[in-house]
Design an enzyme around this catalytic site. Structure first.
Site, PDB file in Angstrom:
ATOM      1  N   LYS A 102       0.878  -1.054  -0.013  1.00 34.61           N
ATOM      2  CA  LYS A 102       0.224   0.071   0.188  1.00 34.61           C
ATOM      3  C   LYS A 102       1.091   1.227  -0.062  1.00 34.61           C
ATOM      4  O   LYS A 102       1.810   1.193   0.674  1.00 34.61           O
ATOM      5  CB  LYS A 102      -0.766  -0.124   1.353  1.00 34.61           C
ATOM      6  N   GLU A 160      -7.459  -1.503   2.820  1.00 40.52           N
ATOM      7  CA  GLU A 160      -6.633  -0.071   2.907  1.00 40.52           C
ATOM      8  C   GLU A 160      -6.538   0.049   4.566  1.00 40.52           C
ATOM      9  O   GLU A 160      -5.357   0.497   4.959  1.00 40.52           O
ATOM     10  CB  GLU A 160      -7.396   0.317   2.039  1.00 40.52           C
ATOM     11  N   GLU A 167      -7.931  12.535  12.244  1.00 44.04           N
ATOM     12  CA  GLU A 167      -7.295  11.567  12.850  1.00 44.04           C
ATOM     13  C   GLU A 167      -6.333  11.746  13.854  1.00 44.04           C
ATOM     14  O   GLU A 167      -5.496  12.492  13.733  1.00 44.04           O
ATOM     15  CB  GLU A 167      -6.431  10.823  11.593  1.00 44.04           C
ATOM     16  N   GLU A 185     -10.952  11.398  -4.855  1.00 43.30           N
ATOM     17  CA  GLU A 185     -11.032  11.044  -3.471  1.00 43.30           C
ATOM     18  C   GLU A 185      -9.996  12.369  -2.653  1.00 43.30           C
ATOM     19  O   GLU A 185     -10.414  12.935  -1.905  1.00 43.30           O
ATOM     20  CB  GLU A 185     -10.422   9.788  -2.879  1.00 43.30           C
TER      21      GLU A 185
HETATM   22  C1  LIG Z   1      -3.996  10.882   3.487  1.00 46.18           C
HETATM   23  C2  LIG Z   1      -5.117  11.567   3.756  1.00 46.18           C
HETATM   24  O1  LIG Z   1      -6.068  10.718   4.298  1.00 46.18           O
HETATM   25  C3  LIG Z   1      -5.691   9.604   5.056  1.00 46.18           C
HETATM   26  C4  LIG Z   1      -6.764   9.187   6.402  1.00 46.18           C
HETATM   27  C5  LIG Z   1      -8.061   8.823   6.021  1.00 46.18           C
HETATM   28  C6  LIG Z   1      -8.401   8.176   5.015  1.00 46.18           C
HETATM   29  C7  LIG Z   1      -7.404   8.060   3.946  1.00 46.18           C
HETATM   30  C8  LIG Z   1      -7.725   7.359   2.661  1.00 46.18           C
HETATM   31  O2  LIG Z   1      -8.847   6.534   2.625  1.00 46.18           O
HETATM   32  O3  LIG Z   1      -6.821   7.156   1.812  1.00 46.18           O
HETATM   33  C9  LIG Z   1      -5.990   8.372   4.257  1.00 46.18           C
HETATM   34  O4  LIG Z   1      -5.252   7.082   4.577  1.00 46.18           O
HETATM   35  C10 LIG Z   1      -5.403  12.819   3.424  1.00 46.18           C
HETATM   36  O5  LIG Z   1      -6.568  13.129   3.870  1.00 46.18           O
HETATM   37  O6  LIG Z   1      -4.599  13.266   3.007  1.00 46.18           O
END
Ligand SMILES: C=C(O[C@H]1C=CC=C(C(=O)O)[C@@H]1O)C(=O)O
Length: 471
Positions: free
Chosen positions: A204, A293, A249, A434
């Protein structure tokens, strides 16, 4: 008394440095003196003016969530760190500073007494420095209790005011992707990452992109933090050394021997009505790609936490966390600290998790360095605060932007970042979408219409704002 000669007082072999200064500008003047022990006095107060009205409009200092949080005014101590051991060095420096400080704290809550705000670079080789900032004044609320902390050397502990200043006018900034790394190039990087995953080089990789724009002259960047705090009240809104954002987070919180974290990874767009929104959450909760993920991110956190804690618990399956702009898969983790690690030791052990780097960490970092043609700076690094006993609250700096300053300290430009976790099944176009979703908090806050009248009403100047009040 203000120190007219702020200067460099310590330099470590890795290039980290400890600066004592009372003004915004750092000078590099050498001095052999060590910082004088800090004298710290925390007093309970009846009420508090909105925290963000008290902080520097150009370089606000705050870490808040819902009604609770702390804000800082002035600078008693600025410590800069860089290199692979930046967090370990910060932990050691902080232990020494806290041990030498004389602290009189009648409140005794997390965030009262001596605190340092901190923001650390994502990458070991970032060109950006990592900082711990000890303000001259800290204002705090927690659980209905309000306090003021004054910090300085014995002679000057009560010499600075925290005067509220009306938030400046809303401003609008046109944010653009750099020509060399727009959505098309980001999508190509995602493809390259999935190919690398296909070759078995990495499992990943979290890839980021950024938008940037010029700030209007005289911009009051507290406005950005205030807009984010209003729109995203359940996140940590932070403003530390020009890094401003609203992160959902939690990297790690430690309090009285208990350690907690909230791991996020796996995202979906919010629906357009109640039915499609509920469907989006269900689809996310059952998506093998997003569950994979998420599992990488949770495993990396659990593995790194294990040497420092016992009785670690987390749910078997993640829950869906609803934010105004996005759904996330989330796991809350809780444990009991063993071995006395401070929250700075813990961020050193936990960063970077697979929520912001990938799995396995070394291969993911190598892929990020190869595929992202820019320095993340402090984006995706730990951001938060640490108290004298080592307890603290640290978020991961997501949904944020870094302000850059002119030589005279005026905010001149801003760069907003967002990333997405790439696994074998990732689709480049969806990952572009995203990151757009994740850029939305900052993009929206910087697209506000200019209101009819500049500034916002302020409550009357509070009695505690003056040292004459005897605080
Ligand atoms: C790397 C980021 O999110 C992380 C945290 C939540 C969900 C994430 C995702 O779904 O990819 C990422 O791991 C960002 O917001 O820049």
């Amino acid at each position: 008394m203000h120190d007219e000669h702020p200067g460099r007082v310590d330099a470590t072999p890795s290039g980290s440095r400890i600066l004592r200064r009372y003004d915004v500008e750092v000078t590099d003047q050498k001095s052999d003196a060590h910082p004088a022990p800090l004298t710290v006095k925390t007093t309970r107060i009846d009420d508090i003016t909105p925290l963000l009205t008290l902080v520097d409009p150009r370089r606000p200092l705050a870490f808040v969530r819902r009604n609770d949080g702390i804000a800082g005014v002035g600078t008693a101590l600025r410590l800069e760190f860089s290199g692979p051991r930046r967090m370990q060095e910060a932990a050691q420096a902080w232990r020494e500073i806290a041990a030498a400080a004389e602290i009189d704290d009648e409140v005794g809550l997390g965030g009262s007494g001596l605190v340092a705000f901190g923001s650390f670079a994502f990458d070991d080789f970032s060109g950006d420095v990592s900082v711990l900032l000890v303000p001259r004044i800290v204002l705090g609320h927690r659980d209905g209790v309000h306090w003021i902390t004054r910090i300085g050397s014995a002679s000057d502990v009560a010499s600075e005011n925290a005067d509220p200043a009306t938030l400046g006018a809303e401003f609008s900034v046109a944010l653009r992707a750099p020509e060399s790394f727009g959505p098309t190039e980001y999508a190509a990087a995602v493809t390259a990452a999935t190919e690398s995953i296909g070759r078995g080089e990495v499992s990943k990789v979290v890839l980021a992109r950024y938008l940037e724009g010029a700030l209007p002259a005289g911009a009051d960047v507290r406005v950005l933090a205030a807009d984010l705090a209003t729109a995203y009240p359940d996140t940590y809104t932070f403003a530390i050394d020009g890094l401003i954002g609203s992160s959902p987070e939690t990297l790690v919180c430690s309090e009285g021997g208990e350690v907690t974290a909230r791991v996020l990874a796996g995202s979906a767009a919010r629906g357009t009505d109640a039915r499609s929104d509920a469907q989006a959450a269900t689809d996310l909760a059952t998506s093998p790609k997003d569950l994979d993920e998420h599992a990488f991110a949770l495993q990396s956190l659990l593995q790194s936490l294990a040497p420092h804690a016992t009785d670690i618990v987390t749910a078997e399956t993640p829950f869906t966390l609803r934010l105004p702009n996005v759904w996330h898969l989330a796991s809350d983790v809780r444990g009991r600290l063993t071995g006395g690690a401070s929250s700075l030791d813990l961020i050193g052990a936990l960063h970077p998790t697979a929520a912001v780097a990938g799995t396995p960490t070394p291969a993911a970092l190598e892929a990020i360095r190869r595929l992202e043609p820019f320095d993340r700076g402090r984006y995706a690094g730990p951001v938060g605060w640490v108290g004298a006993d080592g307890d603290g609250e640290w978020a991961i700096a997501l949904r944020c932007a870094q302000v850059t300053y002119s030589a005279s300290g005026d905010p001149v430009s801003i760069r907003a970042f967002a990333g997405a976790g790439i696994v074998a099944e990732s689709d480049p176009a969806r990952e572009v979408a995203e990151t757009t979703m994740k850029l939305k908090p900052v993009v929206d806050a910087l697209s506000r219409a200019v209101p009819e009248e500049p500034g916002r009403p302020l409550p009357a100047r509070p009695a505690w704002a003056s040292p004459a009040a005897g605080l």
